[in-house]
Design a protein around this motif. Structure first.
Motif, mmCIF file in Angstrom:
data_model
loop_
_atom_site.group_PDB
_atom_site.id
_atom_site.type_symbol
_atom_site.label_atom_id
_atom_site.label_comp_id
_atom_site.label_asym_id
_atom_site.label_seq_id
_atom_site.Cartn_x
_atom_site.Cartn_y
_atom_site.Cartn_z
ATOM 1 N N GLY B 74 40.584 38.258 73.762
ATOM 2 C CA GLY B 74 39.411 38.985 73.307
ATOM 3 C C GLY B 74 39.563 39.395 71.859
ATOM 4 O O GLY B 74 40.656 39.343 71.301
ATOM 5 N N ASN B 75 38.465 39.807 71.287
ATOM 6 C CA ASN B 75 38.474 40.232 69.893
ATOM 7 C C ASN B 75 39.196 41.569 69.756
ATOM 8 O O ASN B 75 39.404 42.257 70.754
ATOM 9 C CB ASN B 75 37.040 40.332 69.382
ATOM 10 N N THR B 78 38.829 45.449 71.832
ATOM 11 C CA THR B 78 38.090 45.340 73.088
ATOM 12 C C THR B 78 38.844 45.965 74.250
ATOM 13 O O THR B 78 38.435 45.835 75.398
ATOM 14 C CB THR B 78 37.754 43.877 73.414
ATOM 15 N N TYR B 177 43.651 36.709 70.339
ATOM 16 C CA TYR B 177 42.324 36.115 70.182
ATOM 17 C C TYR B 177 42.197 34.902 71.077
ATOM 18 O O TYR B 177 43.154 34.183 71.305
ATOM 19 C CB TYR B 177 42.090 35.657 68.742
ATOM 20 N N ASP B 203 32.983 41.215 73.962
ATOM 21 C CA ASP B 203 32.667 42.217 72.940
ATOM 22 C C ASP B 203 31.749 43.268 73.554
ATOM 23 O O ASP B 203 31.011 42.992 74.492
ATOM 24 C CB ASP B 203 31.951 41.555 71.763
ATOM 25 N N TYR B 204 31.787 44.465 72.989
ATOM 26 C CA TYR B 204 30.918 45.524 73.501
ATOM 27 C C TYR B 204 29.513 45.383 72.929
ATOM 28 O O TYR B 204 29.331 44.928 71.792
ATOM 29 C CB TYR B 204 31.474 46.897 73.105
ATOM 30 N N MET B 240 28.306 46.211 63.037
ATOM 31 C CA MET B 240 28.569 45.021 63.850
ATOM 32 C C MET B 240 28.251 43.755 63.076
ATOM 33 O O MET B 240 28.861 42.710 63.298
ATOM 34 C CB MET B 240 27.721 45.057 65.125
ATOM 35 N N ASN B 247 35.269 46.298 67.112
ATOM 36 C CA ASN B 247 34.763 46.963 68.313
ATOM 37 C C ASN B 247 35.120 48.453 68.369
ATOM 38 O O ASN B 247 34.863 49.182 67.425
ATOM 39 C CB ASN B 247 35.252 46.234 69.559
#
Lengths: 142, 305
Positions: B74-75, B78, B177, B203-204, B240, B247
């Protein structure tokens, strides 16, 4: 001859399960556990070689057992012991030490008596294995 | 039949306790972590597996203990590290890992500088993590295909060996990542096959980030005025779109800066005494003063106040 030294010298050799439990006991008390090995079985031999470093940050016995397994693989026919050092103030000593591996054949000790003045006798204990040079003891060829 | 049921009841009492623990942990996870649907679903599945596994063992149904090595992709920001921490706790409470501590490691902790340095270093970290969870952040740095004499490969091999042989003793979580992790696994198929759970952290959304911001503030006993809430939403939307958006981490940094401005505004205002309300409430000025809002923040300020 079955060499006995250390904390559980009066017991038959510990099984791996029992060793693990003892190690966990030591770790739970914050003692650092080290693995040592030697080919000199004399009871006054304090110069055992360290296998790696004492395990200071370890919290679980599995880590010690993993190292022990590797030490046994490298030195299957030597004496290996586990010792736990209690660093707390006022103690600062080895709190626990027991043999976890031994040679397949232990030839035992020769007791030498030396006469001197007035019929006194001095005793010397010499391991038969120590008659051979370091590195040659407890080898399969004899 | 009734007898059967009651017998089962006493037998499963212990496991039911375990089930209650699992439910409690999952409920807490739901409450304290915003969003992350796929992650929570997978954690729920793993928790159920552990409870059922225990139940099966009590009935003498032996199976190999499940492999729980995981990969979090994930980025940044997160929640990978946070979830890893929670995972360690859950696994401990459910009796899978004995100590439940989390050891975080990166390439520097595992890979040595010269020949013969790597193996002891990697083993040192592995031994420290035994009985708990080893979290390897940015795991792909371990593998550098462009340098064939890189010591990273050695660390990977030791890692693989321990992951296989000491499955009961430690859980390894790799994180990073997504795309780089994919490339890492392509170069190390053995690693990919030994990791059962690949969890992707999405991502949120703006709403989730708002919720996170409010949670963060509430934990530190701050709150947003309604106008500040609007301003923050605008801020998040703009942030964003900008590069290097991390995030929740970006949100936390923004809130830290807002706290700073809040403090200096209160001192500069000369208003005495300051009420508890003053001390708690973040006003829109604090958020609109950000560099992100600079181009038209005058207009916005008027609108908000």
């Amino acid at each position: 001859m079955h060499l006995t030294q250390g904390t559980f010298s009066y017991l038959p050799p510990l099984t791996d399960e029992e060793i693990r439990a003892q190690v966990q006991y030591a770790l739970d008390r914050g003692w650092s556990v080290a693995i040592e090995y030697t080919d000199d079985p004399h009871p006054r031999n304090v110069y055992w070689s360290l296998w790696g470093l004492p395990m200071f940050d370890v919290t679980d016995a599995a880590a010690v057992m993993m190292e022990l397994e590797q030490c046994r693989k490298a030195n299957p026919n030597l004496y290996i012991r586990i010792s736990a050092y209690d660093r707390s103030k006022g103690r600062q000593t080895t709190a626990l030490s027991f043999i976890v591996n031994r040679p397949a054949h232990e030839p035992g000790f020769h007791l030498e008596r030396t006469d001197f003045a007035d019929r006194q006798i001095r005793y010397t204990v010499r391991s038969y294995a120590a008659n051979r040079p370091i590195g040659m003891r407890y080898r399969d060829d004899g | 039949m009734a007898d059967n049921v009651s017998m089962l009841d006493t037998e499963t009492k212990h496991t039911e306790g375990l089930d209650a623990i699992a439910q409690e942990m999952l409920a807490r996870l739901d409450k304290e972590l915003v969003g992350l649907k796929p992650v929570k679903t997978r954690i729920r599945e793993i928790a159920s597996l552990l409870v059922i596994d225990r139940l099966r063992r009590e009935h003498g149904l032996v199976a190999e203990s499940p492999s729980l090595h995981m990969c979090f992709t994930g980025n940044p920001g997160t929640g990978k590290t946070t979830v890893a921490l929670r995972m360690a706790e859950i696994l401990h409470r459910l009796g899978y890992s004995r100590k439940g501590h989390l050891v975080t490691a990166t390439r520097d902790d595992l890979v040595g500088q010269y020949v013969g340095h790597t193996a002891p270093k990697t083993k040192e970290v592995l031994k420290r993590a035994m009985g708990g969870v080893l979290f390897i952040d940015e795991a792909y740095y371990l593998y550098r295909p462009e340098n064939e004499r890189d010591y990273g490969q050695e660390a990977i091999e030791i890692l693989l060996q321990v992951m296989e042989n000491n499955r009961d003793d430690l859980v390894v979580i790799l994180a990073g990542y997504k795309d780089r992790m994919e490339r890492f696994f392509q170069g190390n198929p053995g690693m990919k096959s030994r990791i059962t759970h690949h969890i992707d952290f999405p991502d949120y959304t703006v709403d989730e980030l708002m919720e996170i911001a409010k949670l963060m503030l509430a934990n530190q006993h701050y709150r947003l005025s309604p106008a500040a809430e609007q301003a923050l939403r605008l801020y998040i939307e703009r942030r964003m779109a900008q590069p290097n958006f991390a995030n929740a981490r970006s949100i936390r940094n923004a809130l830290e800066r807002a706290r700073l401005r809040h403090a200096s505004r209160l001192l500069a205002s000369g208003k005495r005494p300051l009420t508890k309300d003053d001390l708690m409430t973040i006003e829109p000025e604090e958020i609109l003063a950000s560099r992100v809002m600079r181009d038209d923040n005058d207009g916005m300020l008027q609108q908000a106040s």
